[in-house]
Design a protein around this motif. Structure first.
Motif, PDB file in Angstrom:
ATOM      1  N   SER A   1      -4.563 114.752 -19.111  1.00 32.00           N
ATOM      2  CA  SER A   1      -4.522 113.835 -17.975  1.00 32.00           C
ATOM      3  C   SER A   1      -3.717 112.589 -18.304  1.00 32.00           C
ATOM      4  N   SER A   2      -3.352 111.864 -17.254  1.00 33.08           N
ATOM      5  CA  SER A   2      -2.314 110.828 -17.378  1.00 33.08           C
ATOM      6  C   SER A   2      -2.745 109.586 -18.130  1.00 33.08           C
ATOM      7  N   GLY A   3      -4.009 109.499 -18.572  1.00 32.92           N
ATOM      8  CA  GLY A   3      -4.426 108.347 -19.353  1.00 32.92           C
ATOM      9  C   GLY A   3      -3.634 108.168 -20.638  1.00 32.92           C
ATOM     10  N   TYR A   4      -2.994 109.222 -21.113  1.00 27.87           N
ATOM     11  CA  TYR A   4      -2.192 109.105 -22.342  1.00 27.87           C
ATOM     12  C   TYR A   4      -0.990 108.193 -22.146  1.00 27.87           C
ATOM     13  N   THR A   5      -0.624 107.899 -20.874  1.00 25.34           N
ATOM     14  CA  THR A   5       0.536 107.050 -20.587  1.00 25.34           C
ATOM     15  C   THR A   5       0.158 105.605 -20.291  1.00 25.34           C
ATOM     16  N   SER A   6      -1.119 105.233 -20.407  1.00 23.99           N
ATOM     17  CA  SER A   6      -1.548 103.899 -20.000  1.00 23.99           C
ATOM     18  C   SER A   6      -0.955 102.813 -20.887  1.00 23.99           C
ATOM     19  N   GLY A   7      -0.396 101.802 -20.221  1.00 22.82           N
ATOM     20  CA  GLY A   7       0.152 100.661 -20.942  1.00 22.82           C
ATOM     21  C   GLY A   7      -0.900  99.604 -21.205  1.00 22.82           C
ATOM     22  N   LYS A   8      -0.472  98.446 -21.721  1.00 22.15           N
ATOM     23  CA  LYS A   8      -1.413  97.374 -22.052  1.00 22.15           C
ATOM     24  C   LYS A   8      -2.115  96.830 -20.821  1.00 22.15           C
ATOM     25  N   ASP A   9      -1.454  96.949 -19.662  1.00 25.39           N
ATOM     26  CA  ASP A   9      -2.069  96.470 -18.425  1.00 25.39           C
ATOM     27  C   ASP A   9      -2.970  97.523 -17.780  1.00 25.39           C
TER      28      ASP A   9
ATOM     29  N   LYS B   1      -2.086 100.332 -16.571  1.00 28.43           N
ATOM     30  CA  LYS B   1      -1.407 101.156 -15.578  1.00 28.43           C
ATOM     31  C   LYS B   1      -0.663 102.304 -16.253  1.00 28.43           C
ATOM     32  N   ARG B   2      -0.470 103.358 -15.485  1.00 35.74           N
ATOM     33  CA  ARG B   2       0.135 104.569 -16.027  1.00 35.74           C
ATOM     34  C   ARG B   2       1.659 104.507 -15.916  1.00 35.74           C
ATOM     35  N   TYR B   3       2.318 104.648 -17.055  1.00 41.15           N
ATOM     36  CA  TYR B   3       3.772 104.630 -17.116  1.00 41.15           C
ATOM     37  C   TYR B   3       4.241 105.969 -17.669  1.00 41.15           C
ATOM     38  N   VAL B   4       4.642 106.848 -16.745  1.00 40.67           N
ATOM     39  CA  VAL B   4       5.009 108.201 -17.098  1.00 40.67           C
ATOM     40  C   VAL B   4       6.066 108.199 -18.203  1.00 40.67           C
ATOM     41  N   PHE B   5       5.969 109.153 -19.108  1.00 40.93           N
ATOM     42  CA  PHE B   5       6.870 109.352 -20.247  1.00 40.93           C
ATOM     43  C   PHE B   5       6.676 108.315 -21.354  1.00 40.93           C
ATOM     44  N   THR B   6       5.593 107.564 -21.307  1.00 43.50           N
ATOM     45  CA  THR B   6       5.249 106.693 -22.431  1.00 43.50           C
ATOM     46  C   THR B   6       3.949 107.205 -23.047  1.00 43.50           C
ATOM     47  N   TRP B   7       3.710 106.842 -24.293  1.00 44.14           N
ATOM     48  CA  TRP B   7       2.485 107.237 -24.978  1.00 44.14           C
ATOM     49  C   TRP B   7       1.698 105.991 -25.373  1.00 44.14           C
ATOM     50  N   ASN B   8       0.418 105.992 -25.058  1.00 42.33           N
ATOM     51  CA  ASN B   8      -0.475 104.943 -25.525  1.00 42.33           C
ATOM     52  C   ASN B   8      -0.806 105.240 -26.986  1.00 42.33           C
ATOM     53  N   LYS B   9      -0.209 104.478 -27.913  1.00 45.59           N
ATOM     54  CA  LYS B   9      -0.324 104.792 -29.336  1.00 45.59           C
ATOM     55  C   LYS B   9      -1.695 104.457 -29.926  1.00 45.59           C
ATOM     56  N   LYS B  10      -2.496 103.686 -29.165  1.00 45.07           N
ATOM     57  CA  LYS B  10      -3.868 103.465 -29.617  1.00 45.07           C
ATOM     58  C   LYS B  10      -4.697 104.723 -29.369  1.00 45.07           C
ATOM     59  N   ARG B  11      -4.406 105.375 -28.285  1.00 43.14           N
ATOM     60  CA  ARG B  11      -5.128 106.589 -27.941  1.00 43.14           C
ATOM     61  C   ARG B  11      -4.529 107.826 -28.627  1.00 43.14           C
ATOM     62  N   PHE B  12      -3.209 107.796 -28.794  1.00 38.02           N
ATOM     63  CA  PHE B  12      -2.498 108.915 -29.415  1.00 38.02           C
ATOM     64  C   PHE B  12      -1.476 108.345 -30.407  1.00 38.02           C
TER      65      PHE B  12
ATOM     66  N   ASN C   1       0.381 115.661 -18.235  1.00 33.97           N
ATOM     67  CA  ASN C   1       0.500 115.288 -16.827  1.00 33.97           C
ATOM     68  C   ASN C   1       1.660 114.306 -16.637  1.00 33.97           C
ATOM     69  N   ILE C   2       2.530 114.595 -15.669  1.00 27.20           N
ATOM     70  CA  ILE C   2       3.587 113.653 -15.324  1.00 27.20           C
ATOM     71  C   ILE C   2       3.625 113.473 -13.811  1.00 27.20           C
ATOM     72  N   LYS C   3       4.039 112.264 -13.376  1.00 25.09           N
ATOM     73  CA  LYS C   3       4.011 111.902 -11.963  1.00 25.09           C
ATOM     74  C   LYS C   3       5.376 111.339 -11.565  1.00 25.09           C
ATOM     75  N   PRO C   4       5.881 111.676 -10.364  1.00 28.30           N
ATOM     76  CA  PRO C   4       7.230 111.273  -9.972  1.00 28.30           C
ATOM     77  C   PRO C   4       7.337 109.869  -9.393  1.00 28.30           C
ATOM     78  N   GLY C   5       6.194 109.205  -9.177  1.00 33.12           N
ATOM     79  CA  GLY C   5       6.227 107.810  -8.741  1.00 33.12           C
ATOM     80  C   GLY C   5       6.235 106.905  -9.958  1.00 33.12           C
ATOM     81  N   MET C   6       7.273 106.100 -10.105  1.00 34.35           N
ATOM     82  CA  MET C   6       7.395 105.225 -11.273  1.00 34.35           C
ATOM     83  C   MET C   6       7.193 103.786 -10.827  1.00 34.35           C
ATOM     84  N   LEU C   7       6.141 103.152 -11.359  1.00 34.86           N
ATOM     85  CA  LEU C   7       5.825 101.787 -10.968  1.00 34.86           C
ATOM     86  C   LEU C   7       7.027 100.877 -11.191  1.00 34.86           C
ATOM     87  N   THR C   8       7.173  99.887 -10.331  1.00 36.67           N
ATOM     88  CA  THR C   8       8.324  98.973 -10.440  1.00 36.67           C
ATOM     89  C   THR C   8       8.292  98.188 -11.739  1.00 36.67           C
ATOM     90  N   THR C   9       7.111  98.115 -12.376  1.00 38.79           N
ATOM     91  CA  THR C   9       6.988  97.428 -13.670  1.00 38.79           C
ATOM     92  C   THR C   9       7.214  98.378 -14.847  1.00 38.79           C
TER      93      THR C   9
END
Length: 832
Positions: A306-314, A316-327, A347-355
């Motif tokens: 699931s997409s929690g592996y992409t969560s940033g410091k804020d 929020k989910r940023y597709v194609f990034t890895w949360n290195k604390k979790r992984f 899991n990947i999602k086609p909506g990319m947050l403006t941030t």
């Protein structure tokens, strides 16, 4: 209002026919002997051809370059126009005749015997209202049933239903009535019980639309159904039968067959949002999940991440990034799962947050959907805030997305991609998409985005790992999604109703060309399923092509196979049953990739001559041989099971034959999974299988009901590569040939794959007596009267009187053609 009520002119171009009325103009192609295309427009000229759904065409299309690897361009059947005495005109493709009535204008299509299969509503056939919505009305009789329509709730038969075609994120949807859902497939099968004939209608337009199947009534027009689309033209394909199965086969000739997925895709896939939302060490939790499955005798072949592996410091989910604390080590994590015999599907999602940190480079690559004026990048609400959306109808959008996939996922050794949240719920329906250079509003192509997202992932895996078979999973899609992805019915709610009504949802998808579908077992949204519900859901889920227990429970629980220790044995037994059926599932998946046949099939698919099957939604056939009657009601100690006429049935629980055409009462307990083998049924199994990555299917036990002339193709390949496309497969047709003295089983193999099967057991049901003699390739096999000695032997046979079957085993012989003969002549011991 514009209405087509009168024929003005007809122009025969040889390959196609132009028809002009006082409303719309039409272009007719006889694509082949089973498919007739009727393209219409209320404009003065037809617009450019643009179809992402079709793999078979007879005209130039703006997607020809994109679809070059899968599209067949054929020569249409030449048009020969005939004028009838009543002033109507006809054309024929050899099997079906299209009649054009001049006034009131209407099309009708009949078969060679004169049966009218489709009839426009005369005087109200094709209309366009002041809002630009085009409508096609069809006349209907008193006894028609409507199946298909893609992913829909409720009963299988959609008679008297009004349904919206639209993609939406339907979190917690109600499987009895929610509409619309995630996928849009504007295709249905019309089955007339009076004639016993079926045909299909496919409307190749991906704008939002509505089907009304006799829900609306008017005293002036008798009974009718209609299709209404909000934008674009009506591009209608008539699909011939005459059976429901024929319609599915011909429809998938047009829109493509289901992708041949890797063998491991048929295994149990673990999943939950909970693990990827832990503060740290999510990788260890998932590795522990796989280990815990094995401790409880629960096979597991992968994990949907699931997409929690992409969560940033804020957060929020940023597709194609890895949360290195979790992984902390993504590559090491992927490798570790592989060692444990489990694939990873992120899991990947086609909506990319403006941030999103990659927003700038994606903008430079012109990857996003544009605003309606084309001057900026469209923004809209998404999970976590405002987002841009990748344009998968744009070559640059596809390239940019594939690059991100390769750099951040596929280069880690991942070959499975889970495409999620791809319904493209953009509020401004005039936002611009590339559309292969045609630049159209997104309202025309929303469901195409998710389909092309799947194609992009499939192609990226092929490029990143040449020769590897991609495994793509999609939530949304349009007609043709089956060519690229395994799909599932999104975020269902946890309830007994959803367990029950998920069954016809999956069956309807199968009739819509999507053979490889499933739902979240146990329910995704809501509290944890109670123990009984969880057991029953798993017992049903093991027969779904996609089998995954997935959850986002609202009560701080995690739906795991062992969540109720007193019930874990039932979960394990059910999943082990699934794994024993893997050779059967794989053969059915291969069949779907060849002819489009569903894996889970409604009873009417196999038993069109039995009226009791026409509205049956909850019993189903797994392939052609096995009837499944799951327990779907809370607290049941018995269930009613209908056994279709046209076959006898063998109760696999009680080992007894039952006549078809009757309803029986079956006592059940919590471990019950009522299963019935059809006369002539053939089911290849592999007992003891627990992992599809690490274990080889080196033994087969084939269950055979021998009292009907029939056959079944058992399929083998390496399960992971595309080598099967070069002939490296082995297909063994097992044919049953009964006669007065006994039955002959023929095994004929083709293909260059060197089978891994070393030992074979054929379990042949014996209705009235044990065999007198059994031979392999005309050489008698030894009969054993002691079961223990039979088990120790390498070949021979034993009659199991309790199970009413002769067990015949032998090392798999060399060569491609073999014969097993069972003689049933009674031996007279008294006269001797």
């Amino acid at each position: 209002m514009k209405a087509s009520t009168k024929l003005i002119s007809i122009d025969n171009h040889g390959d196609y026919l132009d028809v002009v009325t006082n409303g719309a103009r039409f272009r007719i192609y006889l694509l082949d002997r089973n498919i007739i295309r009727i393209r219409s427009t209320f404009n003065q000229h037809f617009g450019p051809e643009l179809s992402y759904a079709l793999v078979k065409t007879a005209w130039k299309d703006s997607t020809d370059r994109l679809m070059a690897d899968e599209r067949e361009h054929v020569k249409p059947i030449p048009i020969h126009l005939t004028e009838c005495k009543d002033g109507s005109k006809t054309v024929s493709n050899g099997l079906y005749t299209l009649t054009i009535s001049p006034e009131p204008f209407a099309f009708s299509i009949s078969d060679q015997d004169g049966n009218v299969l489709h009839q426009d509503l005369p005087g109200r056939s094709f209309l366009q209202d002041s809002l630009g919505r085009s409508t096609h009305y069809s006349s209907m009789g008193n006894h028609e049933h409507f199946y298909g329509f893609g992913e829909k709730s409720g009963d299988l038969d959609k008679q008297r239903r009004r349904m919206r075609m639209h993609n939406t994120d339907s979190l917690g949807w109600d499987a009895t009535k929610s509409d619309p859902l995630y996928k849009m497939i504007p295709f249905y099968i019309d089955f007339n019980e009076d004639t016993g004939l079926a045909h299909g209608l496919f409307y190749n337009n991906s704008a939002d639309s509505v089907f009304d199947m006799d829900s609306e009534h008017s005293n002036y027009w008798l009974r009718y159904s209609y299709y209404q689309v909000e934008a674009g033209d009506i591009d209608l394909f008539f699909i011939g039968g005459p059976t429901i199965a024929d319609v599915v086969h011909h429809y998938t000739d047009l829109t493509g067959k289901s992708a041949m997925m890797p063998l491991s895709s048929l295994g149990y896939m673990g999943s939950t949002m909970f693990y990827t939302e832990l503060e740290q060490d999510c990788d260890k939790a998932i590795e522990d999940f796989v280990d815990t499955c094995r401790q409880h005798d629960i096979p597991c072949d992968g994990f949907f991440l699931s997409s929690g592996y992409t969560s940033g410091k804020d957060g929020k989910r940023y597709v194609f990034t890895w949360n290195k604390k979790r992984f902390p080590d993504p590559k090491g994590f992927v490798d570790q799962l592989k060692k444990k015999g489990a694939l990873l599907a992120p899991n990947i999602k086609p909506g990319m947050l403006t941030t999103h940190p990659h927003t700038g480079q994606m903008e430079k690559q012109e990857a996003y959907v544009r605003t309606s004026d084309g001057k900026d990048w469209q923004e809209d609400r998404y999970w976590g805030g405002s987002a841009h959306f990748v344009d998968f109808t744009s070559p640059s959008g596809r390239r940019a997305w594939a690059r991100e996939m390769k750099e951040n996922l596929l280069n880690l050794g991942i070959t499975s991609i889970w495409n999620d949240n791809n319904e493209y719920e953009i509020n401004d329906d005039q936002a611009l998409v590339d559309a292969e250079g045609l630049h159209l509003p997104i309202r025309m192509l929303k469901p195409i985005m998710s389909t092309m997202m799947a194609k992009t992932a499939q192609q990226a895996v092929k490029e990143s790992a040449p020769g590897t078979r991609p495994y793509v999973i999609n939530r949304a899609g349009f007609a043709g999604i089956q060519r690229y992805a395994q799909t599932w019915a999104g975020d269902n709610g946890t309830s007994w109703d959803n367990l029950k009504y998920n069954v016809p949802t999956i069956l309807g998808m199968g009739l819509s060309g999507v053979a490889n579908q499933g739902c979240d077992i146990g329910g995704f949204d809501g509290p944890a399923p109670e123990p009984e519900l969880f057991v029953r859901w798993v017992q049903n889920g093991i027969f779904q092509p996609r089998f995954s227990i997935h959850s986002c429970n609202t009560d701080n629980t995690v739906t795991e196979p062992w969540m109720y220790p007193a019930y874990t044995e039932y979960i394990s037994q059910a999943i082990l049953l699934r794994y024993s059926l893997i050779p059967y599932f794989y053969a059915l998946l291969h069949q779907a990739s060849i002819d489009g046949s569903p894996i889970m099939r409604p009873l009417v698919y196999e038993f069109e001559n039995d009226r009791r099957t026409y509205q049956e939604s909850f019993e189903f056939m797994l392939g052609p041989s096995l009837l499944v009657a799951n327990v779907l009601e809370k607290g049941a100690d018995s269930i009613r099971v209908y056994l279709p006429e046209g076959a006898e049935w063998f109760d696999l629980t009680n080992n007894q034959y039952l006549s078809g055409g009757q309803e029986i009462t079956v006592p059940v307990d919590l471990g019950s999974i009522p299963l019935y083998l059809r006369t002539g049924g053939i089911i290849p199994t592999c007992q003891g299988l627990t992992n599809l990555h690490q274990e080889v299917i080196d033994h087969l036990e084939i269950l055979v009901e021998p009292n009907k002339e029939t056959s079944f193709d058992i399929y083998e390949d390496d399960g992971i590569s595309t080598d099967y496309l070069q002939g490296l497969y082995r297909q063994t047709r097992l044919g049953i040939h009964p006669d007065k003295q006994g039955v002959t089983l023929e095994l004929n193999s083709t293909g260059d794959y060197e089978t891994k099967v070393k030992q074979m057991t054929i379990a042949v049901l014996c209705k009235t007596m044990a065999p007198l003699e059994i031979s392999l390739d005309e050489k008698p096999l030894d009969r054993y009267l002691n079961i223990d000695r039979f088990k120790e032997a390498t070949d021979g046979w034993f009659f199991d009187g309790q199970a009413l079957r002769a067990l015949i085993k032998f090392p798999r012989p060399e060569g491609d053609h073999h014969q097993v003969r069972l003689e049933f002549t009674a031996k007279d011991l008294i006269s001797i």
